[in-house]
Design a protein around this motif. Sequence first.
Motif, PDB file in Angstrom:
ATOM      1  N   ASP A 152       0.868  -1.184   0.000  1.00 46.46           N
ATOM      2  CA  ASP A 152       0.000   0.000   0.000  1.00 46.46           C
ATOM      3  C   ASP A 152       0.901   1.228   0.000  1.00 46.46           C
ATOM      4  O   ASP A 152       1.563   1.522   0.989  1.00 46.46           O
ATOM      5  N   GLY A 158       2.081   4.514   0.677  1.00 49.98           N
ATOM      6  CA  GLY A 158       1.659   5.539   1.620  1.00 49.98           C
ATOM      7  C   GLY A 158       1.589   6.928   1.033  1.00 49.98           C
ATOM      8  O   GLY A 158       0.845   7.779   1.525  1.00 49.98           O
ATOM      9  N   ALA A 168      -1.899   7.281  -0.269  1.00 50.05           N
ATOM     10  CA  ALA A 168      -2.969   6.803   0.617  1.00 50.05           C
ATOM     11  C   ALA A 168      -3.907   7.924   1.047  1.00 50.05           C
ATOM     12  O   ALA A 168      -5.078   7.677   1.354  1.00 50.05           O
ATOM     13  N   PHE A 169      -3.414   9.168   1.076  1.00 50.91           N
ATOM     14  CA  PHE A 169      -4.228  10.282   1.558  1.00 50.91           C
ATOM     15  C   PHE A 169      -4.221  11.396   0.517  1.00 50.91           C
ATOM     16  O   PHE A 169      -3.487  12.375   0.626  1.00 50.91           O
ATOM     17  N   ARG A 219      -5.679   4.187  10.454  1.00 51.30           N
ATOM     18  CA  ARG A 219      -5.673   4.943   9.197  1.00 51.30           C
ATOM     19  C   ARG A 219      -6.254   6.340   9.380  1.00 51.30           C
ATOM     20  O   ARG A 219      -5.789   7.306   8.764  1.00 51.30           O
ATOM     21  N   GLU A 252      -3.584   8.436  11.003  1.00 54.24           N
ATOM     22  CA  GLU A 252      -2.573   8.767   9.993  1.00 54.24           C
ATOM     23  C   GLU A 252      -3.064   9.897   9.098  1.00 54.24           C
ATOM     24  O   GLU A 252      -2.302  10.799   8.734  1.00 54.24           O
ATOM     25  N   SER A 253      -4.346   9.847   8.753  1.00 42.78           N
ATOM     26  CA  SER A 253      -4.928  10.884   7.899  1.00 42.78           C
ATOM     27  C   SER A 253      -4.878  12.245   8.582  1.00 42.78           C
ATOM     28  O   SER A 253      -4.587  13.264   7.941  1.00 42.78           O
ATOM     29  N   TRP A 283       3.971   5.463   6.022  1.00 47.87           N
ATOM     30  CA  TRP A 283       2.682   4.752   6.049  1.00 47.87           C
ATOM     31  C   TRP A 283       2.762   3.445   5.248  1.00 47.87           C
ATOM     32  O   TRP A 283       2.023   2.507   5.546  1.00 47.87           O
ATOM     33  N   HIS A 325       1.395   0.135   7.039  1.00 46.73           N
ATOM     34  CA  HIS A 325       0.274  -0.590   6.452  1.00 46.73           C
ATOM     35  C   HIS A 325       0.600  -2.039   6.103  1.00 46.73           C
ATOM     36  O   HIS A 325      -0.310  -2.808   5.777  1.00 46.73           O
TER      37      HIS A 325
END
Length: 569
Positions: free
Chosen positions: A132, A134, A137-138, A372, A375-376, A473, A477
């Motif tokens: 994944d 990172g 991811a966001f 998650r 982390e966001s 991340w 993850h």
Amino acid sequence: MELSELIEVTRVRDAFMRKGPRPAQIGDICIFGHHLIFAPTAISKEEPDNSQEFWLLHKAVDRVLCEPISKENPQRGGLLALKCKNFLMIIFEIGDLEICRATARTIEALSNINGFLHDYAFFYNSPFTILDNGWSAFDPEQEFARLMLSTDAFRISSVNENFTVCSSYPEKVIVPKGIGDDYLKISATFREGSRFPVLSYFHKETKSPIVRCSQPLIGPTNRRCREDETILNSLITINRGYIIDTRSKSAASAAKAKGGGAEPQGNYRQWRYIQCPIPRQREIHDALTRMVDVCSERKVSSDRWVNRVGQAGWLSAVAASLEAGANVAQCIYSEGLKEVPVVIHGGEGIDSTLIASSLAQILLDSDARTIRGFESVIEREWICAGHPFSLRNNHCAYAEGTVTGPFEAPVFLVFLDAVYQMIAQYPMSFEFDENFLIFLFEHAYASEFGSFLGNSEKEKKENGIRKKTVSLWSHVHHPENMKQFVNICYDPTPGVIWPSIAPQCIKIWDRLFFRWQRPDNSWSKPETETIQSLADHWKLREKELTAKASSLRRSVIELSRELRVTSPL
């Protein structure tokens, strides 16, 4: 510059590690461009973990000290002390004093390189398969798409493309829908560091937004910006809003004399002004230094120790941060009121402002209490929002940089400690445990990953950090890594949590400040094993009872059918 040019000594044989992350032992010190490696010479079959090499990033070293073992007899050699940013202290005995001094100079030079372009993150090759990514991811576009499911009052703007308006903001920001980019540009000239108002968080239940910015540049002449007033007033729908200032009244007044200030009530009539002071960077830095010092003190009476903990000011800073976040959450979640906008700012808007906005989100939103989701919050409210990690975290509690000294402060650690206080009071409401917070603390100061490199998204783009380094991340993850951070007692608490900010409820984060002081350097291992054993036992018991309940339900249904068949009409 080549890192090899700074290395005077590459190997020190038969160094005695008197104090460190493992029991005392003899080994060789090997120095490379990014790491110090301690390789034990004696292999123990009884304790195989202590026979492994110990690797330490030079960037993790906060201060280097060197002195002779005996001033009267320098021939006995020297003591090399490495004080690390995670409060670990390592002391080596080296037989030759001159070699000890050369080793100290080498580590001092390698741990104090200005900038981050020579950091290990640019040379790190991930040993695990990245399942994944990172870095993706966001994504702000995805965040905005989720926001659109709850409200259409905002839009995503590219006004800061190529960072032409604000160097500390990302290129895409979320702003009120009815406000054009021209108004945003004018507002940027009225806010310190050009940090105009942008959306931080939207609370779905009350339909209330949290907006953050920097202080207005009112100055002694009471300067006014009607475009800025229009932006804030566009957030008002049915109720008055709140402007939360994270500075003290005296600090805000002093800022006005220097060209800053606060929103005058006469120009912002639809807003209530509240001050929730969080200590400034210098105060936080000094408080941590005093706290680490008192937590390392052993020969002191109980009364004096308790008194020194209070005088350190660290717990007060954590409590003030938690109180500011709680006040923001209370404004959003006022009983019986909906659509109450909250604007947060301090001075520059890159420190205490981010503490208040991120803590409020964790209090308000159960999703922010998942791994998650948390982390966001960090990605959105700290990394992308322009917290200057490379400046603030260049040194920690033991030293100050010659260039970055005035800008260094453990602001992010205050935030993590405030989250720890929440976990301590709501231990089952968070998907992660305090080990995750300590992991983030250590990687914010020294890391093989690129997530905390740089001071803004602009610096990340200019130096290709997202392309040349691995995201933290991505590591978290990975299934094999994530399981070590999961709270085994996690039971989601929907809605808002309200931790107490009373002085007796704010506790010392013992696993952070005391974890290196145990003889075996393992913290609560029996306790963790006991909790894990109990959790496994009760999960098995729950399955047994669930199966038994299902069996009883089936029996009840069958008996009901038999009764209906045998009963007379």
